[in-house]
Design an enzyme around this catalytic site. Sequence first.
Site, PDB file in Angstrom:
ATOM      1  N   TYR A  31      11.923  -3.039  -3.457  1.00 40.46           N
ATOM      2  CA  TYR A  31      11.610  -1.384  -4.462  1.00 40.46           C
ATOM      3  C   TYR A  31      10.966  -0.816  -3.160  1.00 40.46           C
ATOM      4  O   TYR A  31      10.645   0.151  -3.041  1.00 40.46           O
ATOM      5  CB  TYR A  31      11.280  -1.478  -5.668  1.00 40.46           C
ATOM      6  CG  TYR A  31      11.377  -0.869  -6.711  1.00 40.46           C
ATOM      7  CD1 TYR A  31      12.694  -1.071  -7.096  1.00 40.46           C
ATOM      8  CD2 TYR A  31      10.406   0.841  -6.482  1.00 40.46           C
ATOM      9  CE1 TYR A  31      13.107  -0.521  -8.540  1.00 40.46           C
ATOM     10  CE2 TYR A  31      11.585   1.341  -8.082  1.00 40.46           C
ATOM     11  CZ  TYR A  31      12.566   1.073  -8.460  1.00 40.46           C
ATOM     12  OH  TYR A  31      13.118   1.221  -9.414  1.00 40.46           O
ATOM     13  N   LEU A  32      12.242  -0.717  -2.325  1.00 39.13           N
ATOM     14  CA  LEU A  32      12.023   0.160  -0.756  1.00 39.13           C
ATOM     15  C   LEU A  32      11.761   1.471  -1.457  1.00 39.13           C
ATOM     16  O   LEU A  32      12.806   2.579  -1.743  1.00 39.13           O
ATOM     17  CB  LEU A  32      13.167   0.071  -0.203  1.00 39.13           C
ATOM     18  CG  LEU A  32      13.170  -2.059   0.574  1.00 39.13           C
ATOM     19  CD1 LEU A  32      14.591  -2.399   1.361  1.00 39.13           C
ATOM     20  CD2 LEU A  32      12.057  -2.160   1.476  1.00 39.13           C
ATOM     21  N   HIS A  36       8.201   1.617   3.345  1.00 41.03           N
ATOM     22  CA  HIS A  36       9.350   1.000   3.547  1.00 41.03           C
ATOM     23  C   HIS A  36      10.285   1.420   4.924  1.00 41.03           C
ATOM     24  O   HIS A  36      10.385   0.429   6.225  1.00 41.03           O
ATOM     25  CB  HIS A  36      10.101   0.194   2.479  1.00 41.03           C
ATOM     26  CG  HIS A  36       8.923  -0.614   1.904  1.00 41.03           C
ATOM     27  ND1 HIS A  36       9.481  -0.060   0.338  1.00 41.03           N
ATOM     28  CD2 HIS A  36       8.479  -1.188   2.174  1.00 41.03           C
ATOM     29  CE1 HIS A  36       8.349  -0.316  -0.360  1.00 41.03           C
ATOM     30  NE2 HIS A  36       7.729  -1.934   0.390  1.00 41.03           N
ATOM     31  N   GLY A 147       1.598  -0.752   7.084  1.00 40.43           N
ATOM     32  CA  GLY A 147       1.695   0.732   6.546  1.00 40.43           C
ATOM     33  C   GLY A 147      -0.075   0.687   6.591  1.00 40.43           C
ATOM     34  O   GLY A 147      -0.386  -0.881   6.193  1.00 40.43           O
ATOM     35  N   GLN A 148      -0.105   1.330   7.039  1.00 38.59           N
ATOM     36  CA  GLN A 148      -1.102   2.160   7.070  1.00 38.59           C
ATOM     37  C   GLN A 148      -1.584   2.272   5.276  1.00 38.59           C
ATOM     38  O   GLN A 148      -3.121   2.581   5.455  1.00 38.59           O
ATOM     39  CB  GLN A 148      -1.889   3.353   8.056  1.00 38.59           C
ATOM     40  CG  GLN A 148      -3.257   3.855   8.044  1.00 38.59           C
ATOM     41  CD  GLN A 148      -4.159   2.738   8.354  1.00 38.59           C
ATOM     42  OE1 GLN A 148      -4.161   2.035   9.468  1.00 38.59           O
ATOM     43  NE2 GLN A 148      -5.588   3.275   8.081  1.00 38.59           N
ATOM     44  N   LYS A 149      -1.402   2.397   4.808  1.00 34.03           N
ATOM     45  CA  LYS A 149      -1.420   2.528   3.129  1.00 34.03           C
ATOM     46  C   LYS A 149      -1.981   1.132   2.640  1.00 34.03           C
ATOM     47  O   LYS A 149      -2.775   1.704   1.876  1.00 34.03           O
ATOM     48  CB  LYS A 149       0.095   2.779   2.761  1.00 34.03           C
ATOM     49  CG  LYS A 149       0.192   2.278   1.220  1.00 34.03           C
ATOM     50  CD  LYS A 149       0.555   3.505   0.785  1.00 34.03           C
ATOM     51  CE  LYS A 149       0.060   3.205  -1.455  1.00 34.03           C
ATOM     52  NZ  LYS A 149       0.149   2.285  -1.436  1.00 34.03           N
ATOM     53  N   GLN A 153      -5.048  -4.071   4.065  1.00 35.58           N
ATOM     54  CA  GLN A 153      -4.737  -5.500   4.308  1.00 35.58           C
ATOM     55  C   GLN A 153      -4.067  -5.661   5.418  1.00 35.58           C
ATOM     56  O   GLN A 153      -4.152  -6.681   6.323  1.00 35.58           O
ATOM     57  CB  GLN A 153      -3.340  -5.340   4.012  1.00 35.58           C
ATOM     58  CG  GLN A 153      -1.849  -6.215   4.068  1.00 35.58           C
ATOM     59  CD  GLN A 153      -0.495  -6.708   3.433  1.00 35.58           C
ATOM     60  OE1 GLN A 153      -0.926  -6.612   2.238  1.00 35.58           O
ATOM     61  NE2 GLN A 153       0.081  -5.416   3.862  1.00 35.58           N
ATOM     62  N   SER A 185       4.839   4.501  -3.006  1.00 32.16           N
ATOM     63  CA  SER A 185       4.402   3.105  -3.070  1.00 32.16           C
ATOM     64  C   SER A 185       5.125   2.785  -4.766  1.00 32.16           C
ATOM     65  O   SER A 185       5.904   3.798  -5.592  1.00 32.16           O
ATOM     66  CB  SER A 185       3.099   3.262  -4.358  1.00 32.16           C
ATOM     67  OG  SER A 185       3.004   1.479  -4.639  1.00 32.16           O
TER      68      SER A 185
HETATM   69  P1  AMP Z   1       4.712  -3.665  -0.383  1.00 28.81           P
HETATM   70  O1  AMP Z   1       6.030  -3.869  -0.603  1.00 28.81           O
HETATM   71  O2  AMP Z   1       4.306  -2.653  -0.779  1.00 28.81           O
HETATM   72  O3  AMP Z   1       4.016  -4.970  -0.404  1.00 28.81           O
HETATM   73  O4  AMP Z   1       4.794  -3.179   1.157  1.00 28.81           O
HETATM   74  C1  AMP Z   1       5.777  -3.496   1.996  1.00 28.81           C
HETATM   75  C2  AMP Z   1       4.716  -2.718   4.334  1.00 28.81           C
HETATM   76  O5  AMP Z   1       5.496  -0.906   3.521  1.00 28.81           O
HETATM   77  C3  AMP Z   1       3.679  -2.827   3.859  1.00 28.81           C
HETATM   78  O6  AMP Z   1       3.180  -2.781   5.228  1.00 28.81           O
HETATM   79  C4  AMP Z   1       3.031  -1.545   3.276  1.00 28.81           C
HETATM   80  O7  AMP Z   1       1.861  -0.756   4.405  1.00 28.81           O
HETATM   81  C5  AMP Z   1       3.987  -0.306   3.911  1.00 28.81           C
HETATM   82  N1  AMP Z   1       3.783   0.800   3.119  1.00 28.81           N
HETATM   83  C6  AMP Z   1       4.106   1.042   1.464  1.00 28.81           C
HETATM   84  N2  AMP Z   1       4.118   2.255   1.143  1.00 28.81           N
HETATM   85  C7  AMP Z   1       3.807   2.601   2.380  1.00 28.81           C
HETATM   86  C8  AMP Z   1       3.559   3.774   2.843  1.00 28.81           C
HETATM   87  N3  AMP Z   1       3.344   5.317   1.861  1.00 28.81           N
HETATM   88  N4  AMP Z   1       3.729   4.450   3.944  1.00 28.81           N
HETATM   89  C9  AMP Z   1       4.070   3.208   5.006  1.00 28.81           C
HETATM   90  N5  AMP Z   1       3.872   2.686   4.961  1.00 28.81           N
HETATM   91  C10 AMP Z   1       3.808   1.702   3.439  1.00 28.81           C
END
Ligand code: AMP
Length: 280
Positions: A31-32, A36, A147-149, A153, A185
């Site tokens: 759900y990019l 991402h 991501g720093q988000k 993790q 997100s």
């Molecule tokens: P996820 O699909 O939510 O598991 O995220 C996959 C990667 O994308 C992880 O390393 C997250 O930290 C990164 N990520 C998610 N949202 C953001 C954002 N708003 N800014 C930067 N990186 C993100």
Amino acid sequence: MKTAKTVDELRNEIKVFGENKTIGFAPTMGYLHEGHLSLIKRAKTENDIVVVSIFVNPTQFGPGEDFESYPRDFEKDAGLAEAAGADILFLPDAKEIYPVGSATIVEVEGPITKKLCGSSRPTHFKGVTTVVNILLNIVSPDKAYFGQKDAQQVAVIKKMIRGLHMQVAIVTCPIIREADGLALSSRNVGLKTEEREQAPVLSRALNIAKDLWISGENDVATLKTVIANEINTMPLADIDYVDILDYETLAGIEKIDAPALAAVAVRFGNTRLIDNIILE
Ligand code: AMP
């Protein structure tokens, strides 16, 4: 862009690029969004081959969490990943990642996985470290992008990498936000209109604390109260945690005299949002 659904297909696609190519890897749950895509774009500038995985990992969701309802749109994701520079999209199913009878778990112990999200999601990081370890073994990247988000993790994964002497560099990318400050997100799509209107309070509260800290306040209890009070001005916000920890170790602190991580998790209805800011 090539798509691989099995480990064998993925390794064959990587081989097609030839020997001695550097591999950058961005693991995601799909759900990019631009967050991402920022990882993929960064990976593209630093590597010969960019691999992106989309896998909604069941083992990092606890009972009653949103595994089933987690948003999915693999077709749209494929277009976005390709446009951002992905060379290979890895789309395994759960049986491919966890073959029948698989019983191996990778767990980082200690406060680093028990605090913040670890306290309300006690099995979450065990699922994360296990799947990230499996994915890193499959892809064998030179660099992996996170991501720093998800600051906790990143800290946990770095600890796993050091603890297991894994040969991969972890690259942490900044948080990408909406114009009103809400961190992007995949879960934001679950916010109802009013919840979405109130959700920027997470970043607003963190920034108020940062400004206060810059102007000289370094008492953690005071700063945490300021953050919580600001979040509580929003009637639909239900705080899961507000914390300020040592950024390196995630140990508890009373005063800020080294870089610190201010992190929050807040529920709006069925949607749980996280955000953080570094005080350094
Ligand atoms: P996820 O699909 O939510 O598991 O995220 C996959 C990667 O994308 C992880 O390393 C997250 O930290 C990164 N990520 C998610 N949202 C953001 C954002 N708003 N800014 C930067 N990186 C993100």
